[in-house]
Design a protein around this motif. Structure first.
Motif, mmCIF file in Angstrom:
data_model
loop_
_atom_site.group_PDB
_atom_site.id
_atom_site.type_symbol
_atom_site.label_atom_id
_atom_site.label_comp_id
_atom_site.label_asym_id
_atom_site.label_seq_id
_atom_site.Cartn_x
_atom_site.Cartn_y
_atom_site.Cartn_z
ATOM 1 N N MET A 1 2.231 -3.083 17.186
ATOM 2 C CA MET A 1 2.647 -2.089 16.220
ATOM 3 C C MET A 1 2.497 -2.643 14.792
ATOM 4 O O MET A 1 2.133 -1.905 13.886
ATOM 5 N N TRP A 2 2.812 -3.921 14.599
ATOM 6 C CA TRP A 2 2.693 -4.541 13.274
ATOM 7 C C TRP A 2 1.247 -4.525 12.792
ATOM 8 O O TRP A 2 0.983 -4.233 11.627
ATOM 9 N N GLU A 3 0.304 -4.834 13.679
ATOM 10 C CA GLU A 3 -1.119 -4.829 13.309
ATOM 11 C C GLU A 3 -1.571 -3.427 12.918
ATOM 12 O O GLU A 3 -2.320 -3.243 11.962
ATOM 13 N N GLU A 4 -1.127 -2.449 13.684
ATOM 14 C CA GLU A 4 -1.487 -1.068 13.380
ATOM 15 C C GLU A 4 -0.939 -0.646 12.018
ATOM 16 O O GLU A 4 -1.613 0.009 11.231
ATOM 17 N N PHE A 5 0.308 -1.077 11.715
ATOM 18 C CA PHE A 5 0.896 -0.763 10.413
ATOM 19 C C PHE A 5 0.113 -1.435 9.293
ATOM 20 O O PHE A 5 -0.141 -0.827 8.250
ATOM 21 N N LYS A 6 -0.285 -2.686 9.484
ATOM 22 C CA LYS A 6 -1.052 -3.392 8.451
ATOM 23 C C LYS A 6 -2.380 -2.686 8.193
ATOM 24 O O LYS A 6 -2.800 -2.528 7.044
ATOM 25 N N LYS A 7 -3.052 -2.249 9.263
ATOM 26 C CA LYS A 7 -4.316 -1.524 9.099
ATOM 27 C C LYS A 7 -4.097 -0.247 8.293
ATOM 28 O O LYS A 7 -4.878 0.085 7.414
ATOM 29 N N PHE A 8 -3.025 0.458 8.603
ATOM 30 C CA PHE A 8 -2.719 1.695 7.895
ATOM 31 C C PHE A 8 -2.369 1.433 6.435
ATOM 32 O O PHE A 8 -2.887 2.073 5.528
ATOM 33 N N ALA A 9 -1.481 0.468 6.201
ATOM 34 C CA ALA A 9 -0.980 0.210 4.852
ATOM 35 C C ALA A 9 -2.042 -0.377 3.930
ATOM 36 O O ALA A 9 -1.976 -0.195 2.723
ATOM 37 N N LEU A 10 -3.014 -1.061 4.488
ATOM 38 C CA LEU A 10 -4.012 -1.712 3.645
ATOM 39 C C LEU A 10 -5.307 -0.921 3.531
ATOM 40 O O LEU A 10 -6.275 -1.411 2.958
#
Length: 128
Positions: A1-10
């Protein structure tokens, strides 16, 4: 979930949106100051020295501050008009770029050339 959030946020769009929100908030403060400190005193002076922000209608212990409401409406219209002008200029630049960058149609493929030759030969046979 953290990786997916980083992809979205960046993603570029999210960063562009964040920058737009920050600039929009700062722009809103500038427009509010323009309305409160420059435009409304001039309007008040033209109305005979009335301070519009102090206009209110008493309702028992409370009051309707319609002067502040009028300032907020003027503030909104200035922001809306400014955004309209910005979008209009932006669209004009995009149209200008689109005209300049109009790509030439791609060269026909070998298959298209062959089919064109066949079509032309069939027309010649039919007419000749």
């Amino acid at each position: 979930m953290w990786e997916e959030f980083k992809k979205f946020a960046l993603k570029g769009n999210v960063m562009d949106l964040a920058v737009g929100v920050i600039i929009g908030a700062a722009f809103g403060k500038i427009v509010t100051s323009l309305v409160n400190d420059i435009i409304m005193p001039i309007i008040g002076l033209l109305m005979g020295g009335v301070d519009l922000s102090s206009l209110q209608y008493p309702l028992g212990d409370a009051s309707l501050n319609y002067g502040v409401f009028l300032q907020t409406i003027i503030d909104f219209f200035i922001v809306a008009f400014s955004i309209f002008l910005f979008i209009k200029a932006f669209n004009k630049l995009k149209r200008k770029e689109a005209k300049e960058e109009k790509p030439e149609p791609p060269a026909p493929s070998k298959e298209e050339l062959l089919l064109t030759e066949i079509r032309d030969l069939l027309k010649q046979q039919k007419n000749g």
